[in-house]
Design an enzyme around this catalytic site. Sequence first.
Site, PDB file in Angstrom:
ATOM      1  N   SER A 131      -9.708  -0.379   7.264  1.00 14.35           N
ATOM      2  CA  SER A 131      -9.211   0.488   5.801  1.00 14.35           C
ATOM      3  C   SER A 131      -8.486  -1.459   5.326  1.00 14.35           C
ATOM      4  O   SER A 131      -8.453  -1.635   4.076  1.00 14.35           O
ATOM      5  CB  SER A 131      -8.490   1.219   5.727  1.00 14.35           C
ATOM      6  OG  SER A 131      -8.951   2.300   6.321  1.00 14.35           O
ATOM      7  N   LYS A 182       0.782  -1.220  -0.325  1.00  8.84           N
ATOM      8  CA  LYS A 182      -0.061   0.054  -0.137  1.00  8.84           C
ATOM      9  C   LYS A 182       1.029   1.630   0.248  1.00  8.84           C
ATOM     10  O   LYS A 182       2.124   0.926   0.839  1.00  8.84           O
ATOM     11  CB  LYS A 182      -0.535   0.270   1.366  1.00  8.84           C
ATOM     12  CG  LYS A 182      -2.122   1.098   1.527  1.00  8.84           C
ATOM     13  CD  LYS A 182      -2.987   0.756   2.158  1.00  8.84           C
ATOM     14  CE  LYS A 182      -3.871   2.316   2.374  1.00  8.84           C
ATOM     15  NZ  LYS A 182      -4.200   0.996   4.215  1.00  8.84           N
ATOM     16  N   SER A 193      -9.575   1.924   2.533  1.00 10.98           N
ATOM     17  CA  SER A 193      -8.452   2.327   2.132  1.00 10.98           C
ATOM     18  C   SER A 193      -8.034   1.443   1.069  1.00 10.98           C
ATOM     19  O   SER A 193      -7.465   2.007   0.261  1.00 10.98           O
ATOM     20  CB  SER A 193      -7.971   3.916   2.709  1.00 10.98           C
ATOM     21  OG  SER A 193      -7.184   3.369   3.827  1.00 10.98           O
TER      22      SER A 193
END
Lengths: 96, 468
Positions: B177, B78, B153
């Site tokens: 997330s 990420k 996210s």
Amino acid sequence: MISKADIEKLAELSRLKLDENEIAGLEKDFSAILEYVGQVSAVTVDGSREAASQLHNVMRDDVAVQNAPGNTRESLLEAFPRREGDYDVVRQIIEK
Amino acid sequence: MDDLARLSITEASKKLASGEITSLDLVRACKKNIDARNAELNAYLEVFDDIEEQAKEADARRARGESHPLLGIPLAIKDNILIQGRRVSAASKMLENYTASYDATVIKKLKEAGAVFMGRTNLDEFAMGGSTENSAFGPTHNPHDEARVAGGSSGGSASAVAAGMALGALGTDTGGSIREPASFCGIVGLKPTYGAVSRHGLIAMGSSLDQAGPMVRTLEDAQLLFDTIRGRDPFDSTSINLRPTTYDLQPKRIGVPRHLLQKGIDEDVLRSFNASLDTLKAHGAEIVDIELPSAPLALAVYYIIMPAESSTNLARFDGVRYGLSLSGDSLVDDYAKTRAAGFGPEVRRRIMLGTYVLSAGYYDAYYGKATAARAKLREEYDDVLKSVDVIATPTVPSPAFKIGEKSDPLSMYLADIFTVTANLTGHPALSVPITPVMREGKDLPVGIQFTAAHGGEDMLFAAGKMVE
């Protein structure tokens, strides 16, 4: 519940330059969000809970450590938006 | 299996160990899927140009006798986790051209293990959102239906793993997330116990809530990745050492808070959830009703504490030392111009909200009350987890929604209703795929969420394996 003047003041405190459209939009969003999160007003604050906090300070020795290989100092200097030699050029804030 | 990129990490690891395949084979298989689908899915913001060199290095390390199960395994990272010398943007214009000056501790551990980093995955800007629509670089699409969101996210990481563009990924979880995109994309996602994994080198959002964790295809993979990245770190004062995970647990009592499932949940999701409870029963677990009286307040508490901490953490972006820097008429104007141009609308909204709840006159009414409710919530969870091994709920009340469907912020926030609690209480929580639901002729993944006592990750893995 929240006025345009409140939003403008918050933008100033938040250091955000917002246009009129966004201010109007936030006025609307804030009313809905604050109404929702306002549910917490029903909670009774119990003093004993704060005393029971499990948080404690974690200290370390005040010595320099190298946390990554290579010249990390140089890579931090390289990130300066306006660099002169090893200095970060900033705006003059004190005037005569 | 024809596509090596679809193997679990554990399966691939065995094939690597036996010499049946090489890391280079795995990396090329993932790259093939990236070339085929990343333009549409937008899972990766950047695919690194040295992936083959990394794979060859891993193969060379194996030839020299190294044998970590992650050696040569292609992972997606990420883009709010720092890898030294590479760009890290948090999917924000503010950090678009920023280069990391050091490795996050989780990255350092993965490098020691020999994992291959395929690239940086998309996210909601500064991890703020539940759909990856808030990325400054366009939304990530769901591989199961490209008209739908991948969740957020950590949507890029979830989409990459689900589409065979990596064997596993790292995500971060502040209010769901990792778990929400895992649920939407049909993979396993773990939010570890608060402090179990070091946050050194993660771009901070809500510091009392943030954790990094694995996003993978199997429970075994989740345990492997978690065991590799966990542990106390002198660079993160909130990190702790937990007891080692064990492999022989069997959850006996599973608590279900029925009072939270009465409304607002998609009927098909609820049916799928109930069917997985039957599976758990068939494995010998007892399902019991539990009460969590403060849980209905969790989302309100979260949307006070999280913006308060986010606005504080993002105060560091001033255009003076790094990141975007614009000039205005004065110093204050420099800040305001830089921050307005660098941050997107949702980030600006949360900064404003955080500033409001922390401001004089409102602090007691919002932040003070939220902190008290948070303590109460944690007590209730701790109490319930004395009598049950895990708590089960759906991970998200619905399957993945369509891109652009949720236009007002509050309706987007409501998707987090079951996930935020574990961040507020610090408990570990896991999402595992269960029976999908059909929408417009397409199977959409659904997840069941398990929550365990602090340090109870192994109990989560054991519960997950019963429905896997």
